[in-house]
Scaffold this active site. Structure first.
Site, short mmCIF file in Angstrom:
data_model
loop_
_atom_site.label_atom_id
_atom_site.label_comp_id
_atom_site.label_asym_id
_atom_site.label_seq_id
_atom_site.Cartn_x
_atom_site.Cartn_y
_atom_site.Cartn_z
N TRP A 181 -14.92 -11.36 3.46
CA TRP A 181 -16.09 -10.49 3.59
C TRP A 181 -16.23 -9.45 2.48
O TRP A 181 -17.20 -8.71 2.47
CB TRP A 181 -16.05 -9.76 4.95
CG TRP A 181 -14.70 -9.17 5.30
CD1 TRP A 181 -13.81 -9.70 6.18
CD2 TRP A 181 -14.10 -7.98 4.79
NE1 TRP A 181 -12.68 -8.92 6.24
CE2 TRP A 181 -12.83 -7.85 5.40
CE3 TRP A 181 -14.51 -7.01 3.89
CZ2 TRP A 181 -11.97 -6.79 5.13
CZ3 TRP A 181 -13.65 -5.96 3.61
CH2 TRP A 181 -12.41 -5.86 4.23
N LYS A 205 -18.41 -21.60 4.69
CA LYS A 205 -18.25 -20.79 5.91
C LYS A 205 -18.00 -19.34 5.51
O LYS A 205 -16.91 -18.98 5.07
CB LYS A 205 -17.10 -21.30 6.78
CG LYS A 205 -17.31 -20.79 8.21
CD LYS A 205 -16.11 -20.43 9.01
CE LYS A 205 -15.36 -19.20 8.73
NZ LYS A 205 -15.97 -17.93 9.09
N SER A 259 -6.98 -13.82 3.52
CA SER A 259 -5.65 -13.23 3.63
C SER A 259 -4.56 -14.28 3.41
O SER A 259 -4.77 -15.48 3.64
CB SER A 259 -5.48 -12.62 5.03
OG SER A 259 -5.64 -13.63 6.00
N TYR A 269 -3.19 -26.76 8.28
CA TYR A 269 -4.32 -27.60 8.73
C TYR A 269 -4.42 -28.86 7.86
O TYR A 269 -4.71 -29.95 8.35
CB TYR A 269 -5.64 -26.84 8.62
CG TYR A 269 -5.76 -25.61 9.49
CD1 TYR A 269 -5.09 -25.50 10.71
CD2 TYR A 269 -6.59 -24.55 9.11
CE1 TYR A 269 -5.22 -24.38 11.51
CE2 TYR A 269 -6.73 -23.42 9.89
CZ TYR A 269 -6.04 -23.33 11.09
OH TYR A 269 -6.18 -22.22 11.86
N GLU A 281 -6.88 -18.46 -2.67
CA GLU A 281 -6.94 -17.15 -3.33
C GLU A 281 -6.67 -16.13 -2.23
O GLU A 281 -7.51 -15.91 -1.36
CB GLU A 281 -8.34 -16.88 -3.90
CG GLU A 281 -8.77 -17.82 -4.99
CD GLU A 281 -8.19 -17.47 -6.35
OE1 GLU A 281 -7.33 -16.56 -6.40
OE2 GLU A 281 -8.59 -18.10 -7.32
N CYS A 282 -5.49 -15.55 -2.26
CA CYS A 282 -5.09 -14.74 -1.10
C CYS A 282 -4.88 -13.27 -1.47
O CYS A 282 -5.46 -12.78 -2.43
CB CYS A 282 -3.89 -15.37 -0.44
SG CYS A 282 -4.26 -17.02 0.21
N CYS A 315 -9.37 -7.69 -3.53
CA CYS A 315 -8.08 -8.39 -3.44
C CYS A 315 -7.11 -7.91 -4.52
O CYS A 315 -5.93 -7.78 -4.29
CB CYS A 315 -8.30 -9.88 -3.54
SG CYS A 315 -9.36 -10.32 -4.92
N GLU A 415 -0.53 -5.15 2.05
CA GLU A 415 -1.89 -4.97 1.55
C GLU A 415 -2.66 -4.10 2.54
O GLU A 415 -2.75 -4.44 3.73
CB GLU A 415 -2.56 -6.35 1.42
CG GLU A 415 -3.94 -6.26 0.82
CD GLU A 415 -4.61 -7.63 0.70
OE1 GLU A 415 -4.57 -8.39 1.69
OE2 GLU A 415 -5.16 -7.90 -0.37
P1 NAD Z 1 -9.24 -13.58 6.49
O1 NAD Z 1 -8.12 -14.39 6.01
O2 NAD Z 1 -9.12 -12.91 7.80
O3 NAD Z 1 -10.57 -14.48 6.60
C1 NAD Z 1 -11.04 -15.24 5.51
C2 NAD Z 1 -11.89 -16.39 6.04
O4 NAD Z 1 -11.06 -17.23 6.84
C3 NAD Z 1 -13.03 -15.95 6.94
O5 NAD Z 1 -14.15 -16.77 6.69
C4 NAD Z 1 -12.49 -16.18 8.33
O6 NAD Z 1 -13.48 -16.41 9.29
C5 NAD Z 1 -11.64 -17.42 8.11
N1 NAD Z 1 -10.58 -17.58 9.08
C6 NAD Z 1 -9.88 -16.61 9.74
N2 NAD Z 1 -8.97 -17.16 10.57
C7 NAD Z 1 -9.09 -18.50 10.43
C8 NAD Z 1 -8.44 -19.60 11.03
N3 NAD Z 1 -7.48 -19.46 11.94
N4 NAD Z 1 -8.81 -20.85 10.64
C9 NAD Z 1 -9.77 -21.02 9.71
N5 NAD Z 1 -10.46 -20.02 9.15
C10 NAD Z 1 -10.11 -18.76 9.49
O7 NAD Z 1 -9.58 -12.56 5.31
P2 NAD Z 1 -10.66 -11.38 5.30
O8 NAD Z 1 -10.18 -10.31 6.21
O9 NAD Z 1 -12.01 -11.95 5.50
O10 NAD Z 1 -10.58 -10.91 3.77
C11 NAD Z 1 -9.63 -10.04 3.29
C12 NAD Z 1 -8.51 -10.80 2.61
O11 NAD Z 1 -9.03 -11.64 1.59
C13 NAD Z 1 -7.53 -9.88 1.91
O12 NAD Z 1 -6.24 -10.31 2.16
C14 NAD Z 1 -7.88 -10.07 0.44
O13 NAD Z 1 -6.84 -9.80 -0.45
C15 NAD Z 1 -8.26 -11.48 0.40
N6 NAD Z 1 -9.06 -11.77 -0.80
C16 NAD Z 1 -8.48 -12.46 -1.84
C17 NAD Z 1 -9.21 -12.71 -3.00
C18 NAD Z 1 -8.61 -13.45 -4.17
O14 NAD Z 1 -9.38 -13.92 -5.02
N7 NAD Z 1 -7.30 -13.59 -4.26
C19 NAD Z 1 -10.53 -12.25 -3.09
C20 NAD Z 1 -11.07 -11.54 -2.02
C21 NAD Z 1 -10.32 -11.32 -0.87
#
Ligand code: NAD
Length: 512
Positions: A181, A205, A259, A269, A281-282, A315, A415
């Site tokens: 997001w 998604k 994340s 999965y 990309e985490c 991130c 983080e």
């Molecule tokens: P998140 O991992 O909670 O969610 C990311 C996506 O995964 C969302 O679309 C969410 O709905 C989906 N998701 C969540 N649980 C899932 C599951 N069990 N199965 C399948 N899909 C699932 O992350 P967030 O809170 O949306 O974003 C913040 C994180 O993203 C931070 O850790 C940040 O560092 C990371 N991020 C990394 C980069 C990069 O390029 N490395 C860029 C932006 C954000």
């Protein structure tokens, strides 16, 4: 028709608002689409369910969003699969695919104000940044990859004199792009550009907190001429929509940003289903290493912007400062001064605001609880440390600097994803390198020094996907972006990004 008649008939575009009240009025007049986009049209979730999106700006609902689940996943994947198999996109002449993508980019640019407003209402980021960065960067990214459509060549391998071995890159098929997001438009574009130019179909998604701009993108792509089914947008929650998508047997690849915790689930999965490709990309915990000879004004500016831009929800935010003890106090003062002067916290629809709201109430609570953990572990709160602008009903955290943080403290290791900077002193260069590398992450880092020998030593020693020297967060579509260690693998941006959306095929012909 005369020029005069044309002018008289065309509605005058409203001037861009210059005040918070102006943007609020614009927001009140928006008609926001919240349905999924499947097979070329907007549809409600099969269950009929939708959820209210509460804007973090004020905590009130701004849209109803379709709550996608397994039936919708199946419909979106089936649509993407049909589009891929009949070749309606991948078999088009490269120059035609380029034209569609360039038109898509133009339509994003033309939709600047509406997309920026959606992004700000949904995410709480400040309108000035949505206008100047998020929307134009997304458009630039689609155009960058569109331009590659007719400029990429396959290879001819050097084999025997009566053989021709072509090494071709072929599209994978159906790509699931699962995005977070914090930069919904930019990160969606980082996935869509290379996946589409390679000829794939995509099911995008968005995160449940930030579906609105992705839903709008789908209509712009269709208007640009992207055939039905090539881009489907499926809003919904992670467990209910993301999980069945990532487990789907007819999805060939998951391109995930989010994340580290959920990134690990993606690998599971893939293993539990069809061994689909995974690119991740985490998270990050990016350090700045500041040597005693550094230009402290430049470092303070880079550090302040690096943690407070987008209210720290980045991130690669430079969330740790590892600073030589001799300059620690002076540096911390300067960072705080840059924040006060240049990046003020404010209402996200106020064009003068420099940082806005946290994505939602739960995330604000998490950020504040980590600040509390830092205090308990002995950090000194130099500024901030609490909730701000509570009277708005929105979810704001004051820009916070925690000084005197220990390397093993939670705020140095986890983080936080908010406007919270952890400052840790060092005495020797070896100690600084060990601290910089001393987390599970390796997304980015910066080194601040006037000594080029030290700059080279440190940039080699630090394990991260990007190491900036005497700058921070300078970026280009031409450079790859992504992580080492548990920050993930695979790269977004640059021509390299296309590779992961393709497989190599050898076609070997022997001739007489
Ligand atoms: P998140 O991992 O909670 O969610 C990311 C996506 O995964 C969302 O679309 C969410 O709905 C989906 N998701 C969540 N649980 C899932 C599951 N069990 N199965 C399948 N899909 C699932 O992350 P967030 O809170 O949306 O974003 C913040 C994180 O993203 C931070 O850790 C940040 O560092 C990371 N991020 C990394 C980069 C990069 O390029 N490395 C860029 C932006 C954000």
């Amino acid at each position: 028709m005369t020029a005069t008649a044309t002018t008289a008939a065309a509605p005058l575009p409203a001037a861009r608002p210059t005040t918070r009240a102006g943007w609020e009025a614009r927001a009140a007049s928006l008609r926001i689409e919240g349905r999924a986009f499947i097979d070329g049209r907007y549809v409600s979730a099969a269950s009929g369910r939708a959820f209210a999106r509460l804007s973090p700006i004020h905590g009130r609902a701004v849209a109803e969003v379709a709550e996608g689940a397994e039936a919708d996943v199946n419909a979106a994947v089936a649509s993407a699969r049909r589009a891929f198999e009949d070749g309606r996109w991948r078999d088009r002449a490269p120059v035609e695919r380029k034209r569609v993508m360039l038109r898509f980019a133009e339509l994003i640019r033309a939709d600047l104000e509406e997309l920026a407003l959606l992004e700000t209402l949904d995410v709480g980021k400040v309108i000035g940044n949505s206008l100047a960065v998020d929307v134009p960067f997304a458009a630039d990214c689609i155009a960058y990859y569109g331009e590659l459509a007719d400029k990429r060549f396959d290879e001819v391998a050097p084999v025997g004199p009566r053989d021709v071995a072509l090494v071709r890159r072929e599209a994978l098929g159906v790509v699931a792009a699962i995005v977070p997001w914090n930069y919904p438009l930019i990160i969606s574009a980082w996935k869509l550009g290379p996946a589409l130019v390679a000829g794939n179909s995509v099911v995008l998604k968005p995160a449940e907190q930030s579906s609105l701009s992705a839903i709008r993108l789908a209509a712009l792509a269709a208007e640009a001429g992207l055939p039905d089914g090539v881009l489907n947008v499926l809003p919904g929650f992670g467990e209910a929509a993301g999980r069945p998508l990532a487990l789907h047997g007819d999805v060939d690849m998951v391109s995930f940003t989010g994340s580290t915790e959920v990134g690990k689930l993606m690998m599971g999965y893939a293993g539990a289903s069809n061994m689909k490709r995974v690119a991740l990309e985490c998270g990050g915990k990016s350090p700045h290493v500041v040597l005693p000879d550094a230009d402290l004004d430049a470092a303070a500016s880079g550090i302040a912007w690096g943690i407070f831009y987008n209210q720290g929800e980045t991130c690669h935010a430079g969330s740790r400062v590892i600073v030589h003890r001799a300059v620690q106090e002076a540096l911390v003062e300067k960072i705080a001064a840059v924040q006060r002067a240049e990046i003020p916290l404010g209402h996200p629809l106020d064009p003068a605001a420099g940082m806005g709201a946290m994505i939602d109430e739960a995330h604000m609570g998490r950020v504040l609880s980590l600040v509390e953990a830092g205090r308990r572990e002995g950090a000194r709160v130099h500024c901030g440390g609490g909730r701000a602008l509570a009277e708005t009903g929105g979810f704001y955290v004051a820009p916070t600097i925690l000084d005197g943080v220990g390397q093993r403290d939670r705020v140095a290791q986890e983080e936080i994803f908010g406007p919270v900077l952890a400052v840790t002193p060092f005495d020797t260069e070896a100690e600084a390198v060990a601290m910089a590398n001393g987390t599970v992450y390796g997304l980015a880092a910066a080194v601040w020094t006037e000594d080029m020998h030290a700059a080279h030593r440190l940039s080699s020693a630090i394990r991260a996907g990007t190491v900036w020297v005497n700058c921070f967060d300078r970026s280009s579509l031409a450079t790859p972006f992504g992580g080492f260690k548990q920050s993930g693998f695979g790269r977004d941006r640059s021509p390299h990004a296309v590779d992961k959306y393709t497989d190599l095929k050898t076609v070997w012909t022997a001739y007489r």
